[in-house]
Every structure is written in C-alpha cells, then in structure tokens.
Write an enzyme that holds these catalytic residues in place. Structure first.
Site, PDB file in Angstrom:
ATOM      1  N   HIS A 106      19.198  45.475  27.578  1.00 19.22           N
ATOM      2  CA  HIS A 106      20.302  46.248  26.981  1.00 19.22           C
ATOM      3  C   HIS A 106      20.126  47.746  27.270  1.00 19.22           C
ATOM      4  O   HIS A 106      20.128  48.582  26.366  1.00 19.22           O
ATOM      5  CB  HIS A 106      20.363  46.011  25.468  1.00 19.22           C
ATOM      6  CG  HIS A 106      20.634  44.584  25.092  1.00 19.22           C
ATOM      7  ND1 HIS A 106      21.855  43.969  25.299  1.00 19.22           N
ATOM      8  CD2 HIS A 106      19.826  43.639  24.528  1.00 19.22           C
ATOM      9  CE1 HIS A 106      21.791  42.712  24.869  1.00 19.22           C
ATOM     10  NE2 HIS A 106      20.583  42.484  24.413  1.00 19.22           N
ATOM     11  N   ASP A 207      40.813  38.274  18.369  1.00 16.84           N
ATOM     12  CA  ASP A 207      40.375  38.682  19.701  1.00 16.84           C
ATOM     13  C   ASP A 207      41.574  39.303  20.413  1.00 16.84           C
ATOM     14  O   ASP A 207      42.726  39.046  20.038  1.00 16.84           O
ATOM     15  CB  ASP A 207      39.834  37.491  20.495  1.00 16.84           C
ATOM     16  CG  ASP A 207      38.951  37.904  21.663  1.00 16.84           C
ATOM     17  OD1 ASP A 207      37.725  37.749  21.554  1.00 16.84           O
ATOM     18  OD2 ASP A 207      39.483  38.401  22.679  1.00 16.84           O
ATOM     19  N   VAL A 247      31.755  41.078  19.100  1.00 12.76           N
ATOM     20  CA  VAL A 247      32.343  41.640  20.318  1.00 12.76           C
ATOM     21  C   VAL A 247      31.222  42.108  21.232  1.00 12.76           C
ATOM     22  O   VAL A 247      30.277  42.756  20.781  1.00 12.76           O
ATOM     23  CB  VAL A 247      33.272  42.824  19.978  1.00 12.76           C
ATOM     24  CG1 VAL A 247      33.797  43.475  21.251  1.00 12.76           C
ATOM     25  CG2 VAL A 247      34.431  42.352  19.098  1.00 12.76           C
ATOM     26  N   ALA A 276      26.654  42.834  17.147  1.00 15.78           N
ATOM     27  CA  ALA A 276      26.780  43.692  18.325  1.00 15.78           C
ATOM     28  C   ALA A 276      25.823  44.880  18.266  1.00 15.78           C
ATOM     29  O   ALA A 276      25.882  45.757  19.121  1.00 15.78           O
ATOM     30  CB  ALA A 276      28.216  44.200  18.451  1.00 15.78           C
ATOM     31  N   ASP A 278      22.800  45.140  19.042  1.00 17.17           N
ATOM     32  CA  ASP A 278      21.984  45.256  20.255  1.00 17.17           C
ATOM     33  C   ASP A 278      22.607  46.208  21.266  1.00 17.17           C
ATOM     34  O   ASP A 278      21.914  46.858  22.043  1.00 17.17           O
ATOM     35  CB  ASP A 278      21.820  43.887  20.926  1.00 17.17           C
ATOM     36  CG  ASP A 278      21.256  42.841  20.001  1.00 17.17           C
ATOM     37  OD1 ASP A 278      22.029  42.308  19.198  1.00 17.17           O
ATOM     38  OD2 ASP A 278      20.046  42.577  20.085  1.00 17.17           O
TER      39      ASP A 278
END
Length: 353
Positions: A106, A207, A247, A276, A278
């Site tokens: 990441h 979404d 997301v 999310a 991370d």
C-alpha cells in the site's frame, strides 16, 4: 532462488474487546507452501517463530524443508523476501541490495522516506494487493473475503453495551434488526453483505457502478442496492446503525466519501467500520485505531484479516503460491507478479507515478 520468510512484528493497535494488543500474526507461506517451493529447488529461510501466531510451529517448517534462521538471515539471505505487512525502515536496512520484497505494501499511503529508502537500495517491490491478471487480484480478493466475513462479528461486539447502544444485529420477533449500510459493492462489500444478512441484519449496499450492484444483488439476495448520490448518502447515513467503508481503488488512496457533516447525521453510538483505512480511510475522521468521535464508534484497523491469522495464512499461501512456482529465477518473468510492481530495481513503476 533464496526465499526469506521473516516473522511479522507489527503491533496493529491496542484495542478494547480484542485483547491488550492486536499483532500481525499472518505468515505469507504455510509449511505446505514451503514444501512445494523446496520441491522446485528453491531454498526457503524461515525466521524462527515466523508461523507461531498462525499455529505453525518451527518443527513443521523444518520438516517441510525450510532452514530455520535468525531475523537478520531471513531478510539478508533472501533474493525474494515474503512479508505480510509493509516493511519498516529498519527492515529495509536488513535486505540485500536489489532484492525483491513482497507484501501488502500500500505504498500510495506510505510514510515519508520509506519509498525513497527502498529505491536507494535498488529493491523490486511487489504489492500483494496488485498481483493478478488485469482486474483479477486473487490475493487481495481472499483477504477481502475474510474481512467482509469478519464484519458482523466486529460490528456486533461494538454495538454491545457499554461501548455501544446495546443493539442486537438480528433484532427479535417484533423488534427490528440493525440497519447496516455498506459503501462499496466490491468483493469485501459483497462478502460483508452476505455475512450481515446471515446474521439477521437489514442490509443496504451503495456503489457508483450498476454492474457491481447487480453482482451484489445476485450474491446477497435480500440486500437493498442503490446507486450512490449525495442525497442518498445523506439519507442512508442518517439511519445506519452500522456503516461499512468498503471502497478501494487499487494502488491509490481511497476517496473520502464521508465528511464531518455527513457523520454528524449518524445516530449516537452507531458504528463505522472503515476497512479502507489501509489506503487512507473513507472518512474525514478516520485514523488507525478504535475510538469514538462525533458520537460514532470508529473501527479503523488495518489488515483486519490478521484477526484470523491461521485462516488468512492458508489463504495467502493458496493464492500466492501458484505465482511463486512460476518464477524460477526471476519473479518479474511472471506477468501477474510484474503487474504488482511498485518499484523495479529502485525505479518507480506506474503505480507510483
């Protein structure tokens, strides 16, 4: 090739409900994975204790053909080093020049100086979160499935008193269940939707892509699906007992969809599970940890599958091993591994440009 398998040392966070501290206990290869690589002629150097938290003692690795070594040797002898979490500067210093480092990196949200240190050493850095063929990312998919399936267990505990408002996810006859709103209909979001439905909650999935919502409707019949608009966000956030941030944009920072103004509309004691985190987090208030802000309990733990290290380690091996078995003497000869490269011999790839 010489392959290093070090023990993870990261303390993810000290969290109430989850013991004194949550440590990264996953390991990139189980003993079965080591046996397969050794049979192909690779030499695997496993740091003593690498698999202990996942339930794999040193004796199993040794019986599989691994060589048990010190921390310095696991990093220093590996032409390819298989980690789980992002390396520290100290760990980068232990790597041999021009080694290949693999893990959940990441790097879009890496701390200052980390990428520079990796580049200076001429490392090739491959992120598990990017490995795959086009849009298919099997390693990330497996971890997303685990995180999604853990979501009701985590949310249920955080809704309990005294930290939460004392809500039972499933409700009771005559008493409505909890309302769960999931932002994102990817693998994690769909897995969470199935799991929350199985726990008896009312589930809403939002979404921006109709195709993703169609998949969610197939996999989680009974969930309400809706295209994201600002007005819908405002309406759904206001009644959510649990809000799930699912997301993700591979290789990039997660877009911030939840402003402070939106969060101020949530019920007191409601829960935000920001999976999310991370990649930076989905809310303006998100930071690593478990805390309450603006009356909302925030669960922002990176690498949630570390809560199930044995299952997650098996999943890592099952999804990663086929690519490792293809690499022979060069990981980058495997297209799926090449797709995951942030750095190649210190030079930035497309994911960092």
């Amino acid at each position: 090739m010489d392959i290093g398998l070090p023990r993870e040392r990261m303390v993810l966070k000290t969290l109430p409900f989850f013991g004194e501290e949550v440590r990264e206990g996953r390991v990139a290869l189980t003993p079965q994975g080591v046996r397969e690589l050794a049979a192909k002629g690779h030499r695997v150097y496993v740091e003593r204790g690498a698999g202990e938290r996942a339930g794999f003692p040193d004796a199993l690795y040794e019986a599989a053909g691994a060589r048990l070594v010190s921390r310095e040797e696991a990093f220093g002898r590996g032409e390819v080093v298989l980690k789980v979490s992002r390396p520290t500067l100290e760990e980068i210093a232990l790597l041999r020049p021009e080694a290949t480092l693999m893990g959940f990196l990441h790097l879009a949200t890496a701390e200052s100086g980390l990428i520079e240190a990796m580049a200076e050493k001429g490392l090739t850095a491959i992120g598990y979160e990017l490995i795959g063929d086009g849009e298919r990312r099997p390693v990330l998919k497996a971890m997303s499935e685990i995180a999604g399936r853990l979501a009701p267990q985590i949310a249920g505990r955080l809704l309990e008193a005294p930290l939460g408002p004392g809500i039972l996810l499933s409700g009771l006859p005559g008493i409505p269940p909890a309302d769960v709103v999931i932002l994102g209909a990817g693998v994690l979001g769909r897995a969470a939707a199935r799991a929350f439905l199985g726990a008896g909650a009312s589930v809403y999935v939002l979404d921006k892509a109709l195709s993703a919502l169609e998949e969610a409707a197939k996999e989680a019949p009974g969930a309400v699906t809706a295209l994201v608009t600002q007005s819908r966000l405002e309406r759904y956030v206001a009644f959510a007992d649990v809000l799930v941030g699912a997301v993700a944009v591979p290789g990039e920072r997660t877009p911030v969809l939840l402003t402070r103004d939106l969060l101020s509309r949530m019920r007191p004691g409601s829960v935000l599970l920001d999976f999310a985190i991370d990649q930076g987090g989905i809310a303006e208030t998100s930071r690593v940890g478990l805390y309450q802000e603006m009356g909302v309990t925030h669960f922002c733990l990176p690498n949630v599958p570390a809560l199930a290290p044995r299952t997650a380690s098996h999943a890592l091996t099952v999804t990663l091993l086929p690519f490792l078995l293809e690499m022979e003497d060069d990981p980058l000869r495997v297209p799926a591994l090449r797709q995951g490269a942030y750095l190649v011999l210190g030079q930035k790839g497309g994911h960092l440009e």
